[in-house]
Design a protein around this motif. Sequence first.
Motif, short mmCIF file in Angstrom:
data_model
loop_
_atom_site.label_atom_id
_atom_site.label_comp_id
_atom_site.label_asym_id
_atom_site.label_seq_id
_atom_site.Cartn_x
_atom_site.Cartn_y
_atom_site.Cartn_z
N LEU A 33 0.81 -1.23 0.00
CA LEU A 33 0.00 0.00 0.00
C LEU A 33 0.84 1.27 0.00
N THR A 34 1.97 1.26 0.71
CA THR A 34 2.73 2.51 0.90
C THR A 34 4.13 2.51 0.28
N GLY A 35 4.70 1.33 0.07
CA GLY A 35 6.10 1.27 -0.36
C GLY A 35 7.05 1.36 0.82
N TYR A 36 6.52 1.34 2.04
CA TYR A 36 7.32 1.46 3.26
C TYR A 36 8.16 0.21 3.48
N ILE A 37 9.46 0.41 3.62
CA ILE A 37 10.39 -0.68 3.90
C ILE A 37 10.86 -0.52 5.33
N GLY A 38 10.18 -1.20 6.23
CA GLY A 38 10.56 -1.14 7.64
C GLY A 38 11.42 -2.33 8.01
N PHE A 39 12.49 -2.08 8.71
CA PHE A 39 13.41 -3.15 9.10
C PHE A 39 12.92 -3.88 10.34
N VAL A 40 12.40 -3.14 11.31
CA VAL A 40 12.05 -3.73 12.60
C VAL A 40 10.98 -4.80 12.46
N GLN A 41 9.94 -4.56 11.69
CA GLN A 41 8.87 -5.55 11.55
C GLN A 41 9.36 -6.81 10.83
N ARG A 42 10.30 -6.66 9.93
CA ARG A 42 10.86 -7.84 9.26
C ARG A 42 11.69 -8.66 10.23
N LEU A 43 12.38 -8.00 11.14
CA LEU A 43 13.22 -8.67 12.11
C LEU A 43 12.38 -9.27 13.24
N MET A 44 11.41 -8.49 13.71
CA MET A 44 10.52 -8.92 14.79
C MET A 44 9.07 -8.77 14.30
N PRO A 45 8.49 -9.82 13.74
CA PRO A 45 7.16 -9.72 13.14
C PRO A 45 6.06 -9.24 14.07
N THR A 46 6.28 -9.29 15.37
CA THR A 46 5.26 -8.81 16.31
C THR A 46 5.25 -7.28 16.44
N THR A 47 6.20 -6.61 15.82
CA THR A 47 6.22 -5.14 15.84
C THR A 47 5.00 -4.62 15.11
N GLN A 48 4.31 -3.68 15.73
CA GLN A 48 3.10 -3.14 15.15
C GLN A 48 3.42 -2.04 14.14
N VAL A 49 3.11 -2.31 12.88
CA VAL A 49 3.22 -1.33 11.80
C VAL A 49 1.91 -1.42 11.03
N TYR A 50 1.27 -0.27 10.82
CA TYR A 50 -0.02 -0.26 10.14
C TYR A 50 -0.03 0.78 9.03
N ALA A 51 -0.80 0.49 8.00
CA ALA A 51 -1.12 1.48 6.97
C ALA A 51 -2.64 1.52 6.90
#
Length: 156
Positions: A33-51
């Motif tokens: 949806l956004t093109g956002y490349i977040g490192f933390v969520q890839r490393l720790m899938p429980t990290t909350q990232v929302y669009a």
Amino acid sequence: MSDVLNRPRAEAVLAEAGVDVVVCTTHANVFYLTGYIGFVQRLMPTTQVYAVARAEALDAPVLIAPIGDLDMQAQFPARFDRIRQYGSFFVEGAERAAGGSGEEARYGALALEQPEADPTEVLLDELARLPARARVAIDERGIAAAALAAVQQRFG
């Protein structure tokens, strides 16, 4: 809006389902949806990232992401209407960096924003800004169980 988003297809799918707002929660769907490349969520899938995006404005999503991913957003800028960061992270020299150019300026500007404390509260706030009868579709794979329960409790 992301370069990979197939907007006509996404709009058709959302319209067919009667969805007014979509909440992406997994790394793949937030990226789509956004093109956002977040490192933390890839490393720790429980990290909350929302669009969060309205079906009629898929090109203007709101990104909710941890402040610890500032450097990724500065290096690989995603397309969204606004970002709501949460958490805490100390950045020395943010004022100086904001006056720079390119990646340094993007990093400085993000570092100067006041982060929110809790991603669930940010998500609830974004959903509260929607029309009362908006039909919301939530990607349940990436949302924390407590966050989903809070959304269900507040909005039904």
